[in-house]
Design an enzyme around this catalytic site. Structure first.
Site, PDB file in Angstrom:
ATOM      1  N   HIS A  62      26.658   8.084  49.313  1.00  0.00           N
ATOM      2  CA  HIS A  62      27.015   9.234  50.161  1.00  0.00           C
ATOM      3  C   HIS A  62      26.031  10.347  49.825  1.00  0.00           C
ATOM      4  O   HIS A  62      25.700  10.555  48.661  1.00  0.00           O
ATOM      5  CB  HIS A  62      28.451   9.692  49.902  1.00  0.00           C
ATOM      6  CG  HIS A  62      28.971  10.617  50.969  1.00  0.00           C
ATOM      7  ND1 HIS A  62      28.499  11.892  51.147  1.00  0.00           N
ATOM      8  CD2 HIS A  62      29.888  10.417  51.950  1.00  0.00           C
ATOM      9  CE1 HIS A  62      29.116  12.453  52.181  1.00  0.00           C
ATOM     10  NE2 HIS A  62      29.969  11.583  52.693  1.00  0.00           N
TER      11      HIS A  62
ATOM     12  N   LYS B 102      41.817  10.630  55.628  1.00  0.00           N
ATOM     13  CA  LYS B 102      41.918  12.083  55.810  1.00  0.00           C
ATOM     14  C   LYS B 102      43.397  12.475  55.738  1.00  0.00           C
ATOM     15  O   LYS B 102      44.229  11.628  56.118  1.00  0.00           O
ATOM     16  CB  LYS B 102      41.326  12.492  57.168  1.00  0.00           C
ATOM     17  CG  LYS B 102      39.899  12.046  57.414  1.00  0.00           C
ATOM     18  CD  LYS B 102      38.886  12.908  56.722  1.00  0.00           C
ATOM     19  CE  LYS B 102      37.478  12.389  56.969  1.00  0.00           C
ATOM     20  NZ  LYS B 102      36.430  13.215  56.293  1.00  0.00           N
TER      21      LYS B 102
HETATM   22  C1  CAP Z   1      33.091  12.114  58.115  1.00  0.00           C
HETATM   23  C2  CAP Z   1      32.879  12.525  56.651  1.00  0.00           C
HETATM   24  C3  CAP Z   1      31.504  12.142  56.069  1.00  0.00           C
HETATM   25  C4  CAP Z   1      30.310  12.601  56.823  1.00  0.00           C
HETATM   26  C5  CAP Z   1      29.035  12.565  55.975  1.00  0.00           C
HETATM   27  C6  CAP Z   1      33.088  13.999  56.506  1.00  0.00           C
HETATM   28  O1  CAP Z   1      34.388  12.459  58.527  1.00  0.00           O
HETATM   29  O2  CAP Z   1      33.835  11.930  55.826  1.00  0.00           O
HETATM   30  O3  CAP Z   1      31.485  12.700  54.770  1.00  0.00           O
HETATM   31  O4  CAP Z   1      30.083  11.756  57.873  1.00  0.00           O
HETATM   32  O5  CAP Z   1      27.925  12.887  56.752  1.00  0.00           O
HETATM   33  O6  CAP Z   1      33.634  14.358  55.458  1.00  0.00           O
HETATM   34  O7  CAP Z   1      32.636  14.779  57.320  1.00  0.00           O
HETATM   35  P1  CAP Z   1      34.764  12.429  60.083  1.00  0.00           P
HETATM   36  P2  CAP Z   1      26.619  11.966  56.769  1.00  0.00           P
HETATM   37  O8  CAP Z   1      34.633  11.027  60.558  1.00  0.00           O
HETATM   38  O9  CAP Z   1      36.168  12.909  60.122  1.00  0.00           O
HETATM   39  O10 CAP Z   1      33.819  13.329  60.790  1.00  0.00           O
HETATM   40  O11 CAP Z   1      27.102  10.585  57.037  1.00  0.00           O
HETATM   41  O12 CAP Z   1      25.769  12.530  57.858  1.00  0.00           O
HETATM   42  O13 CAP Z   1      26.002  12.090  55.444  1.00  0.00           O
HETATM   43 MG    MG Z   2      33.354  12.898  54.051  1.00  0.00          MG
END
Ligand code: CAP
Ligand code: MG
Length: 506
Positions: free
Chosen positions: A312, A191
């Site tokens: 993803h 990030k």
């Molecule tokens: C998490 C994440 C993932 C999500 C996807 C985001 O970041 O990189 O894409 O977890 O959701 O962009 O939000 P954080 P899922 O750890 O900073 O929250 O796994 O439910 O599909």
């Molecule tokens: Mg993400």
């Protein structure tokens, strides 16, 4: 000028003016509730689905009696239409129609229905055709106020054409070196999601690896932007993997997002293959937005070159939530059959929707072979074919070290926990954030609750102080409640309908 309404259907007192047609107030247009959909009845309550039938579980609500709605759905998704077809014949009717064989009425115009589709109906090797049939036009029927496709049970005969994950849990564990320890995997998403240069990105990855993480992945929206070209990032991360691996002794993994138009995805897989990176690179795919057809072919190419894959599901929630939708468990079953090796399934304790009990079921779909029906979750009985390997579940979204104990109470060891902000938002920075996640995993492997382990591990202590500790008892309580009340939960759902699915709606 609109084509005039054909006479033979709308003649006599019910004939509609063009204005009624335009205003949608045409009575004839409504499914006639005096006779079955198009002259045929799709209701067959004595029917017992065969092993080669697809069984679909649906919630529907609308402006007509649920029997009529059920018929319209079965007809529109199989052989029928809204009026009697002169071209219909007994052979087509007998062999290709869908049958509504079970119904739970909730009031007059709503209910759960189960429909059986014969395998002959489908161009079995063609997922787009399947989805256009079972998950297609029905969503447009105007009599519907709600239509939610909860689940599909896929016949073993149908599954046989798919090869499933080529690596799966065991193959990914072999790459990360955890076959013996069976330790849960832990990783991060660099990030901010986008904006860092390739060098900056790779440096953050190095810090994360040096902090003891197994995996670093691209975010779902980072592929080949100007500021961080896919190839440049790849080369820089390979250096980070080598440098960190030299220090930690771990075989670190990088999920590289290749999602794009088909030809560019194939080019990228060929490029990865030319570099012989099968032991450290996992091919990341935005599986939901790319569509099943492209995904099927891309996975045949990754398998040909023995690359592990990371699914993803960005975008899936648009279908998964709301009164018109398709539950994720249907997609997840396809991703396992098609051969994704590690797949995002949710956390149960993080920022994204999904109760612990719902997410536990999605975890079971990823790595169990026999799924018993859980009606209160809208989840059908289904067996995966023996040749379809288990996928490694990925729990991601709003995670930090203080949630690891609760995550493990829900998911168990065969899981990869991903924390983005939970690592790069740590007051000590990325490396200490990574260490806090790894320490929480190590504590679990030693049977020590994180808060106690934190007393001697400052990085973990800092994370828990900042973001708190999610007590695993909460998760264990909900799982125990589900187990003790399965019958009551089913009765509640049968009586109240979708709004009565309390554990599924959290
Ligand atoms: C998490 C994440 C993932 C999500 C996807 C985001 O970041 O990189 O894409 O977890 O959701 O962009 O939000 P954080 P899922 O750890 O900073 O929250 O796994 O439910 O599909
Ligand atoms: Mg993400």
């Amino acid at each position: 000028m609109r084509r005039p309404w054909p006479k033979d259907v709308g003649s006599g007192p019910l004939a509609c003016s063009d204005q009624q047609m335009i205003n949608n107030t045409c009575l004839v247009w409504k499914i006639r509730d005096t006779m079955p959909y198009g002259g045929y009845s799709y209701l067959d309550m004595k029917y017992k689905p065969t092993d080669n039938d697809f069984v679909v579980m649906i919630w529907a609500k609308g402006s007509l009696p649920i029997e009529k709605i059920a018929e319209a759905i079965a007809a529109e998704s199989s052989v029928g239409s809204w009026t009697k077809l002169k071209t219909m014949n007994d052979f087509v009717w007998k062999h290709y129609r869908a049958r509504v064989f079970w119904m739970d009425k909730v009031g007059k115009n709503a209910g759960f229905i189960k429909i059986a589709y014969p395998i002959e109906h489908f161009d079995a090797k063609n997922i787009s055709q399947f989805m256009a049939s079972v998950l297609g036009n029905i969503f447009g029927l105007k009599e519907l106020d709600e239509l939610y496709i909860y689940d599909i049970s896929f016949p073993i005969k149908y599954q046989k054409q798919f090869s499933g994950p080529c690596k799966g849990i065991e193959g990914i564990r072999k790459m990360a070196g955890t076959l013996k320890t069976r330790r849960p995997h832990v990783g991060t998403i660099v990030k901010p999601k986008v904006g860092l240069t390739a060098k900056e990105w790779a440096h953050v990855a190095y810090e994360a690896f040096a902090g003891g993480l197994d995996l670093v992945k691209d975010d779902e929206n980072l592929v080949d932007q100007e500021f961080c070209r896919w190839k440049d990032r790849l080369h820089e991360v390979v250096k980070s993997i080598e440098k960190a691996g030299g220090e930690t002794g771990q075989n670190h993994l990088y999920s590289s997002n290749i999602s794009d138009r088909y030809c560019r995805m194939i080019d990228r897989i060929d490029y990865l293959n030319s570099m012989g990176l099968q032991n450290n690179i996992v091919v990341m795919l935005d599986v939901y937005v790319m569509g099943m057809g492209a995904l099927q072919d891309v996975l045949e190419h990754t398998k040909k070159h023995r690359f592990a894959t990371h699914g993803h599901r960005a975008g899936f929630a648009a279908a998964n939530r709301g009164s018109f939708g398709i539950n994720f468990q249907i997609y997840e079953k396809y991703y396992r059959m098609l051969g994704i090796d590690q797949m995002h399934i949710g956390t149960g304790v993080g920022k994204m929707e999904g109760s612990p009990v719902t997410i536990k079921r999605l975890h079971d779909i990823a790595d169990q072979y026999h799924l018993k029906e859980k009606f209160y979750l809208g989840s059908l009985d289904m067996r995966f074919s023996d040749h379809i390997n288990p996928m490694l579940s990925i729990a991601s979204g709003g995670l930090d070290a203080g949630r690891v104990d609760a995550l493990l109470a829900l998911h168990g060891n065969d899981t990869n926990f991903q924390a983005g902000a939970g690592v790069h938002g740590h007051p000590g920075g990325t490396r200490k954030g990574a260490m806090s996640m790894r320490q929480a995993i190590d504590a679990y492997m030693k049977g020590i609750p994180s808060p106690k382990y934190a007393k001697t591990h400052p990085e973990l202590a800092t994370a828990i102080k900042l973001w708190g500790y999610f007590d695993p008892k909460k998760v264990l309580h909900e799982l125990a409640y589900e187990k003790a009340n399965a019958k009551k939960l089913t009765a509640l759902a049968l009586r109240k309908g979708r709004s009565g699915m309390e554990l599924a709606n959290e």
